[in-house]
Motif scaffolding. Structure first.
Motif, PDB file in Angstrom:
ATOM      1  N   GLU A   1      21.967   3.775  -2.895  1.00 39.17           N
ATOM      2  CA  GLU A   1      20.817   2.865  -2.854  1.00 39.17           C
ATOM      3  C   GLU A   1      20.307   2.588  -4.268  1.00 39.17           C
ATOM      4  O   GLU A   1      19.991   3.500  -5.014  1.00 39.17           O
ATOM      5  N   MET A   2      20.213   1.300  -4.615  1.00 39.20           N
ATOM      6  CA  MET A   2      19.731   0.913  -5.932  1.00 39.20           C
ATOM      7  C   MET A   2      18.285   0.463  -5.843  1.00 39.20           C
ATOM      8  O   MET A   2      17.912  -0.306  -4.971  1.00 39.20           O
ATOM      9  N   LYS A   3      17.458   0.985  -6.778  1.00 37.94           N
ATOM     10  CA  LYS A   3      16.059   0.576  -6.832  1.00 37.94           C
ATOM     11  C   LYS A   3      15.698   0.225  -8.264  1.00 37.94           C
ATOM     12  O   LYS A   3      16.332   0.702  -9.217  1.00 37.94           O
ATOM     13  N   GLN A   4      14.682  -0.596  -8.419  1.00 34.68           N
ATOM     14  CA  GLN A   4      14.221  -0.971  -9.745  1.00 34.68           C
ATOM     15  C   GLN A   4      13.303   0.116 -10.297  1.00 34.68           C
ATOM     16  O   GLN A   4      12.405   0.594  -9.610  1.00 34.68           O
ATOM     17  N   ASP A   5      13.565   0.523 -11.534  1.00 38.73           N
ATOM     18  CA  ASP A   5      12.636   1.426 -12.215  1.00 38.73           C
ATOM     19  C   ASP A   5      11.295   0.707 -12.338  1.00 38.73           C
ATOM     20  O   ASP A   5      11.236  -0.471 -12.680  1.00 38.73           O
ATOM     21  N   GLY A   6      10.236   1.424 -12.046  1.00 38.19           N
ATOM     22  CA  GLY A   6       8.925   0.800 -11.996  1.00 38.19           C
ATOM     23  C   GLY A   6       8.467   0.587 -10.572  1.00 38.19           C
ATOM     24  O   GLY A   6       7.269   0.469 -10.297  1.00 38.19           O
ATOM     25  N   GLU A   7       9.446   0.552  -9.648  1.00 40.60           N
ATOM     26  CA  GLU A   7       9.124   0.423  -8.225  1.00 40.60           C
ATOM     27  C   GLU A   7       9.406   1.722  -7.482  1.00 40.60           C
ATOM     28  O   GLU A   7       8.640   2.142  -6.627  1.00 40.60           O
ATOM     29  N   VAL A   8      10.539   2.382  -7.814  1.00 45.66           N
ATOM     30  CA  VAL A   8      10.829   3.681  -7.197  1.00 45.66           C
ATOM     31  C   VAL A   8       9.804   4.697  -7.698  1.00 45.66           C
ATOM     32  O   VAL A   8       9.415   4.697  -8.863  1.00 45.66           O
ATOM     33  N   THR A   9       9.338   5.558  -6.801  1.00 43.36           N
ATOM     34  CA  THR A   9       8.295   6.515  -7.170  1.00 43.36           C
ATOM     35  C   THR A   9       8.884   7.866  -7.573  1.00 43.36           C
ATOM     36  O   THR A   9      10.023   8.201  -7.211  1.00 43.36           O
ATOM     37  N   VAL A  10       8.086   8.615  -8.305  1.00 44.05           N
ATOM     38  CA  VAL A  10       8.479   9.979  -8.688  1.00 44.05           C
ATOM     39  C   VAL A  10       8.748  10.811  -7.436  1.00 44.05           C
ATOM     40  O   VAL A  10       9.735  11.560  -7.372  1.00 44.05           O
ATOM     41  N   ASP A  11       7.889  10.670  -6.438  1.00 48.97           N
ATOM     42  CA  ASP A  11       8.038  11.468  -5.214  1.00 48.97           C
ATOM     43  C   ASP A  11       9.344  11.145  -4.486  1.00 48.97           C
ATOM     44  O   ASP A  11       9.983  12.038  -3.928  1.00 48.97           O
ATOM     45  N   GLU A  12       9.753   9.877  -4.485  1.00 48.45           N
ATOM     46  CA  GLU A  12      11.019   9.494  -3.863  1.00 48.45           C
ATOM     47  C   GLU A  12      12.189  10.168  -4.560  1.00 48.45           C
ATOM     48  O   GLU A  12      13.126  10.650  -3.914  1.00 48.45           O
ATOM     49  N   ILE A  13      12.144  10.191  -5.891  1.00 48.82           N
ATOM     50  CA  ILE A  13      13.233  10.789  -6.658  1.00 48.82           C
ATOM     51  C   ILE A  13      13.320  12.289  -6.401  1.00 48.82           C
ATOM     52  O   ILE A  13      14.395  12.845  -6.156  1.00 48.82           O
ATOM     53  N   ILE A  14      12.181  12.955  -6.438  1.00 43.62           N
ATOM     54  CA  ILE A  14      12.170  14.408  -6.235  1.00 43.62           C
ATOM     55  C   ILE A  14      12.622  14.762  -4.823  1.00 43.62           C
ATOM     56  O   ILE A  14      13.390  15.708  -4.613  1.00 43.62           O
TER      57      ILE A  14
ATOM     58  N   ARG B   1       1.853   8.359 -15.276  1.00 45.06           N
ATOM     59  CA  ARG B   1       2.917   9.109 -14.628  1.00 45.06           C
ATOM     60  C   ARG B   1       4.262   8.543 -15.072  1.00 45.06           C
ATOM     61  O   ARG B   1       4.436   7.323 -15.137  1.00 45.06           O
ATOM     62  N   ALA B   2       5.179   9.395 -15.405  1.00 52.93           N
ATOM     63  CA  ALA B   2       6.493   8.954 -15.865  1.00 52.93           C
ATOM     64  C   ALA B   2       7.176   8.127 -14.784  1.00 52.93           C
ATOM     65  O   ALA B   2       6.950   8.321 -13.585  1.00 52.93           O
ATOM     66  N   GLY B   3       8.018   7.200 -15.218  1.00 52.48           N
ATOM     67  CA  GLY B   3       8.727   6.347 -14.284  1.00 52.48           C
ATOM     68  C   GLY B   3      10.022   6.965 -13.787  1.00 52.48           C
ATOM     69  O   GLY B   3      10.327   8.135 -14.033  1.00 52.48           O
ATOM     70  N   GLY B   4      10.819   6.136 -13.118  1.00 52.35           N
ATOM     71  CA  GLY B   4      12.026   6.626 -12.466  1.00 52.35           C
ATOM     72  C   GLY B   4      13.087   7.130 -13.420  1.00 52.35           C
ATOM     73  O   GLY B   4      13.744   8.138 -13.150  1.00 52.35           O
ATOM     74  N   THR B   5      13.275   6.445 -14.546  1.00 54.45           N
ATOM     75  CA  THR B   5      14.330   6.845 -15.481  1.00 54.45           C
ATOM     76  C   THR B   5      14.031   8.206 -16.094  1.00 54.45           C
ATOM     77  O   THR B   5      14.891   9.101 -16.120  1.00 54.45           O
ATOM     78  N   ILE B   6      12.814   8.388 -16.574  1.00 52.66           N
ATOM     79  CA  ILE B   6      12.444   9.661 -17.206  1.00 52.66           C
ATOM     80  C   ILE B   6      12.456  10.795 -16.182  1.00 52.66           C
ATOM     81  O   ILE B   6      12.961  11.896 -16.455  1.00 52.66           O
ATOM     82  N   THR B   7      11.931  10.533 -14.992  1.00 55.07           N
ATOM     83  CA  THR B   7      11.908  11.562 -13.947  1.00 55.07           C
ATOM     84  C   THR B   7      13.317  11.978 -13.562  1.00 55.07           C
ATOM     85  O   THR B   7      13.585  13.162 -13.316  1.00 55.07           O
ATOM     86  N   SER B   8      14.248  11.028 -13.531  1.00 56.53           N
ATOM     87  CA  SER B   8      15.630  11.331 -13.145  1.00 56.53           C
ATOM     88  C   SER B   8      16.291  12.305 -14.115  1.00 56.53           C
ATOM     89  O   SER B   8      17.214  13.029 -13.741  1.00 56.53           O
TER      90      SER B   8
END
Length: 282
Positions: free
Chosen positions: A35-48, A257-264
């Motif tokens: 699943e591809m998401k745009q950084d800035g739209e995907v949340t930290v909680d989704e990634i974790i 809050r850090a975005g998707g790229t940094i959280t990843s």
């Protein structure tokens, strides 16, 4: 001259701050499995949640040259020039892609921030302030480049799991950190993420020592603006970091809050204070 200040989504600003400083954003991509998401739209909680469930790190996609072509072309329809602030060339191919694209246009300047997250934002905000003062694009580009070496960007990590899964930390280092309950500091130096001090104790205690040490080591801050940026952290930990910046005398302190790229790449329980350490500029 109408000038657009621009950055990739790795700038990690809130939508409110992006609007306040009129910064245009081109997004990275974050892949949660298929699943591809745009950084800035995907949340930290989704990634974790994804990592905890699958034990797999998300992959991040840099902005490619073609995407920059379309993006810069769109900005130049309404602006005479663009000053773009890019994620460190030592961490991503995005800067090189932006430069190749910029060469196809007139008046597109690309700043290698040698930084990440709100370290990028500090330079972009400075650029936005210079726009308000009527500086031209080339002057803004040159003045921002002069400040690149002085951006103090560092983070405190509670765990090394994500860095290990991403190949940035050895299994031995991970084992030793877990065994000794060590919480490492990560410093952005010359555009790269390098290890700093090692701390032990509760995360709130560690963050307190990290903030104290950082402000003592980088003790010539531009007091106009600073950031507390985190992936996940208790409110008390965030307030601890904010209070150190307040006591130092920063006029504007933004909590983001850090975005998707940094959280990843850094994972949960990561917090940093960021500011420019050059005493300030006119």
């Amino acid at each position: 001259m109408k000038i657009a200040i621009s950055a990739e989504s790795t700038i990690d600003l809130t939508k409110e701050l992006i609007k306040e400083y009129s910064i245009s954003i081109v997004p990275f991509q974050v892949f949660l499995g298929d699943e591809m998401k745009q950084d800035g739209e995907v949340t930290v909680d989704e990634i974790i949640e994804f990592v905890n469930r699958t034990k797999i790190l998300p992959k991040t996609g840099a902005v490619n040259e073609f995407q920059f072509d379309e993006y810069f072309s769109g900005l130049l329809k309404d602006n005479d020039a663009v000053v773009h602030f890019s994620l460190s060339s030592e961490l991503s191919c995005t800067y090189a892609n932006a430069v190749r694209s910029a060469q196809k246009f007139k008046n597109v300047y690309v700043v290698d921030t040698k930084s990440l997250s709100t370290g990028i934002a500090l330079l972009a905000i400075y650029g936005a302030e210079l726009v308000k003062k009527g500086e031209d694009a080339k002057e803004i580009y040159e003045k921002c480049l002069e400040r690149v070496p002085f951006v103090q960007a560092s983070f405190e990590l509670k765990r090394l799991d994500y860095l290990h899964k991403g190949g940035r930390c050895s299994a031995l280092a991970l084992f030793g950190a877990n065994l000794l309950k060590i919480h490492p500091q990560i410093i952005v130096k010359d555009g790269k993420m390098v290890p700093g001090k090692k701390y032990r104790g509760s995360f709130e205690h560690v963050v307190k020592n990290y903030c104290q040490d950082t402000l003592q080591m980088f003790d010539n801050p531009d007091l106009s603006v600073a950031f507390v940026t985190y992936t996940t952290a208790d409110e008390s930990v965030i307030n601890t970091a904010r209070s150190f910046l307040e006591q130092t005398g920063f006029k504007k302190i933004y909590v983001t809050r850090a975005g998707g790229t940094i959280t990843s790449h850094c994972g949960e329980d990561c917090l940093g204070i960021l500011y420019i350490n050059d005493g300030g500029r006119d």
